[in-house]
Write an enzyme that holds these catalytic residues in place. Structure first.
Site, mmCIF file in Angstrom:
data_model
loop_
_atom_site.group_PDB
_atom_site.id
_atom_site.type_symbol
_atom_site.label_atom_id
_atom_site.label_comp_id
_atom_site.label_asym_id
_atom_site.label_seq_id
_atom_site.Cartn_x
_atom_site.Cartn_y
_atom_site.Cartn_z
ATOM 1 N N GLU A 53 -3.036 11.266 -14.526
ATOM 2 C CA GLU A 53 -4.243 11.703 -13.828
ATOM 3 C C GLU A 53 -4.814 12.970 -14.471
ATOM 4 O OE1 GLU A 53 -5.594 12.336 -9.150
ATOM 5 O OE2 GLU A 53 -3.478 12.353 -9.691
ATOM 6 N N LYS A 122 -11.999 8.472 -7.862
ATOM 7 C CA LYS A 122 -10.910 8.400 -6.886
ATOM 8 C C LYS A 122 -11.492 8.336 -5.483
ATOM 9 C CE LYS A 122 -6.395 10.592 -6.045
ATOM 10 N NZ LYS A 122 -5.509 11.703 -6.459
ATOM 11 N N CYS A 183 -3.217 7.538 -8.152
ATOM 12 C CA CYS A 183 -2.191 8.368 -7.513
ATOM 13 C C CYS A 183 -2.110 8.207 -5.999
ATOM 14 C CB CYS A 183 -2.402 9.828 -7.896
ATOM 15 S SG CYS A 183 -0.971 10.876 -7.515
ATOM 16 N N SER A 373 24.564 38.985 -9.468
ATOM 17 C CA SER A 373 25.195 39.730 -8.380
ATOM 18 C C SER A 373 26.649 39.335 -8.171
ATOM 19 C CB SER A 373 24.428 39.482 -7.079
ATOM 20 O OG SER A 373 24.591 38.127 -6.676
#
Length: 719
Positions: A53, A122, A183, A373
């Site tokens: 896309e 789209k 999509c 850490s």
């Protein structure tokens, strides 16, 4: 010896879907990757190529889609594709923004031999979670309708066309019919492929910009299979792959499905800039699958689509002589493929690692820096960087020229260098720097774990004690105010105790950025390092972090990842991190007190993960979360206990919500991420005691029966 020859009539052709590592606004690089994918498709004999896309400008342009320059440059790139030798003799489905009648649409432009066949806008836009497509684009609302689109002059010169079809139409070749789905349209209840398929469309293309989230691929695969299981047809799925310049990692996995079966699948996580997935399909398989009476009855009544008729075929349509040993490869679309799914811990190892590699090479910095850490969060961040080095070394051993060139540049090698990053520990030492920043409150165990981890993965490690800096700040405060704050263990108030903890955390941030800027210089190299944070999403939800500290995965999944990496990466030191009690080590250790994160937070990490899922994914407020947890946790906690936990979570989440606005950009991996900048759009000033909601919870909790009394307690369950 006579070799047996079979004469067969084959109505089939090879089709490809592409995963491209496009980058927002990198028009030149995006063009090169598009042309490379087309060239590979043609080498494999494909007649139809589908890309991801918005592949020309990159999917992640965000507000740049509102700029006229983005549309202009997209047309300029398309003109170069149309005139390229690569794009001749093959149908190409290409993505870009198009302005039609002064409205911006997210479009697919289908081309063939210097002609634009169709511009398909789209129709259903992604507009939740991480997506804001309605901010930039308008959906095409005229279903099964089309209009003339007048092309810009730079395209007219190339194609000789003045106008082309724009809208919800399909392409009819001499042998089949092609329809486009974009999509989000696959994820909608009434997907366009249903009506297109009933109207005779046999090949569906889907160009996607779908990001990685833990466990998400299964949903995507099932939708692709379902798209053609009842309907019949060929489904070509192409996806963006890579960072694209933002928090998301698009995880590729291009696929081809036939009649509900996956017949080809690309990699989900890869350092490749271009990956092409191909399959050879027999169109007659689709027609045989559709020979059902009930489907035919629905098909006969469906409203028709406008067909753009073109004078060429995708299939050969002739007798081919094929050797028997070649048949299996030729009919690659006739066999189902077992889909490759990664376990969540593998996804954590691979997705963020690929994202980090894209970020590192594209930002043109010299490496990463992490303050270790000795706890599991910074450990996980370091191991993900090591996973990145493993992927780089693996790609280098395969001879990936792009990865080798990037690795040489990042590690400070000259262009003429013969360096190959084939050893992950050696490469890690070049680009990854770690530091243990101890104070009088730090333990020898965490210091040792940090040192041993750095040795195991190969990072360039520094160990320092920062008490003198912390003491200087305390002295400055006393000099100015005349008051000397004390830790709680030494008789100080809660306000003093919190302030002294935050001093250490914030000074670590200052030191981290200083070391990140200067460590390459110390080693005789140029440039600087990117500082990686290591807070996890659960602590962020609760607000258990210091603003501007080294501040994202979920604790439960991180533990699974560390357990996986211990064996898969041959790092036995990781076992000690799994067994360590999480602690910030910001308060003094006494004979009767050792700071522990879960005790400080008033809730466990397992509980936090459940709160996060209910708050974001299941969209629960305080009251609805309480009612759900009464059913989930009622066997081992009383209603009153559950009520107190829910109220504590929402109180702490609300009063610490402002901290989310300062979090640095982080890899998005979870659907309950609290990222204020993109994903979790909520206010940061709350009535944090929720008087109306908490009162209702208390009223209900007071009258509900306690089912936990006679039951052996068990831990809350995490999905």
């Amino acid at each position: 010896m006579v070799r047996c020859i079979h004469v067969v009539f084959i109505q089939l052709r090879s089709f490809v879907g592409s995963s491209l590592n496009q980058w927002a606004l990198d028009f030149q690089g995006n063009l090169e990757r598009i042309l490379a994918s087309i060239a590979i498709a043609k080498e494999r004999g494909a007649t139809l190529r589908v890309g991801p896309e918005l592949e020309i400008p990159g999917y992640g342009c965000l507000d740049h889609f509102l700029e006229g320059d983005t549309v202009l440059h997209s047309w300029e790139v398309l003109a170069k594709i149309l005139t390229s030798e690569e794009a001749q003799g093959i149908v190409c489905d290409i993505g870009m923004p198009v302005v039609h009648k002064n409205v911006i649409y997210n479009c697919r432009v289908v081309i063939h031999n210097r002609q634009i066949l169709l511009i398909r806008p789209k129709m259903w836009l992604a507009n939740d979670g991480n997506y804001r497509e309605l901010r930039y684009f308008t959906p095409w609302a005229k279903h099964r309708q089309w209009e003339d689109h007048y092309l810009p002059r730079i395209i007219q010169v190339v194609t000789g066309q003045t106008k082309v079809t724009f809208g919800d139409a399909v392409i009819s070749t001499q042998d089949t019919c092609i329809g486009v789905e974009l999509c989000e349209e696959l994820f909608t209840p009434a997907s366009p492929h249903i009506l297109m398929g009933l109207d005779g469309v046999e090949i569906f293309t889907n160009s996607s910009g779908s990001h990685h989230e833990l466990r998400k691929l299964y949903t995507r695969v099932e939708l692709i299979k379902e798209a053609t299981l009842k309907l019949g047809g060929v489904y070509l799925y192409a996806n963006q792959q890579g960072c694209d310049g933002d928090r998301l990692y698009y995880d590729g996995c291009a696929m081809i499905a036939v009649n509900g079966r996956i017949v080809a699948q690309g990699s989900q996580f890869s350092l490749n800039d271009v990956e092409v997935v191909s399959a050879t399909i027999d169109i007659e398989d689709v027609r045989a699958h559709r020979a059902k009476s009930s489907r035919s009855m629905q098909s006969a009544a469906v409203e028709r689509y406008h067909r753009v008729e073109v004078p060429f075929a995708l299939t050969s349509g002739k007798f081919d002589i094929v050797r028997e040993e070649d048949m299996s490869g030729l009919l690659s679309g006739s066999k189902s493929l077992e889909v490759r799914y990664h376990k969540p811990e593998e996804e954590i190892a691979l997705g963020p690692a690929c994202w980090l590699w894209d970020y590192l090479r594209r930002s043109r910095t010299q490496g990463y820096f992490v303050p270790l850490s000795g706890g599991i969060d910074s450990c996980a961040t370091a191991v993900i960087v090591y996973s990145m080095s493993r992927l780089v070394a693996e790609a280098a051993r395969r001879g990936d020229k792009q990865v080798i060139a990037d690795a040489r540049r990042i590690s400070g090698e000259s262009e003429n260098s013969s360096y190959i990053p084939s050893d992950p520990r050696e490469f890690t030492n070049r680009i990854f720097h770690t530091c243990y920043m101890g104070t009088e409150n730090s333990s020898s165990e965490t210091r040792l774990r940090a040192k041993q981890l750095s040795e195991a993965i190969g990072s360039y490690h520094v160990d320092l004690n920062m008490d003198s800096i912390v003491t200087a700040v305390r002295h400055l405060f006393t000099l100015v105010t005349g008051a000397r704050p004390q830790f709680r263990a030494h008789g100080g108030t809660a306000a003093e105790n919190l302030a002294l903890q935050n001093i250490q955390a914030r000074l670590r941030m200052v030191l981290a950025y200083m070391f990140a800027q200067l460590l390459p210089w110390v080693r005789g190299k140029a440039g600087g390092l990117l500082v990686l944070g290591s807070a996890n999403v659960d602590e962020s939800l609760r607000g258990y972090l210091t603003k501007y500290d080294c501040s994202s995965g979920n604790k439960t999944d991180l533990k699974k990842f560390i357990a996986y990496a211990e064996g898969s990466f041959d790092l036995p030191i990781l076992a000690s991190f799994l067994n360590a009690v999480p602690t910030a080590e910001l308060e003094p250790i006494t004979d009767t007190y050792v700071q522990a994160d879960e005790a400080d937070m008033g809730m466990t990490y397992d509980e936090l993960s459940v709160f996060g899922r209910l708050r974001k994914v299941e969209k629960c407020g305080p009251y609805s979360m309480f009612t759900k947890l009464v059913h989930e946790w009622g066997s081992f906690l009383s209603p009153l206990q559950i009520a107190e936990k829910v109220k504590l979570f929402f109180f702490e989440h609300a009063r610490n919500r402002h901290k989310m606005t300062t979090l640095t950009p982080s890899y998005h991996a979870e659907s309950y991420s609290p990222d204020d900048n993109r994903f979790d759009l909520r206010p940061f000033l709350y009535p944090s005691r929720f008087p109306w909601q908490f009162k209702k919870i208390d009223e209900i909790a007071a009258v509900l029966p306690d089912r936990s009394i006679s039951v052996v307690p068990e831990k809350p369950k995490q999905d």
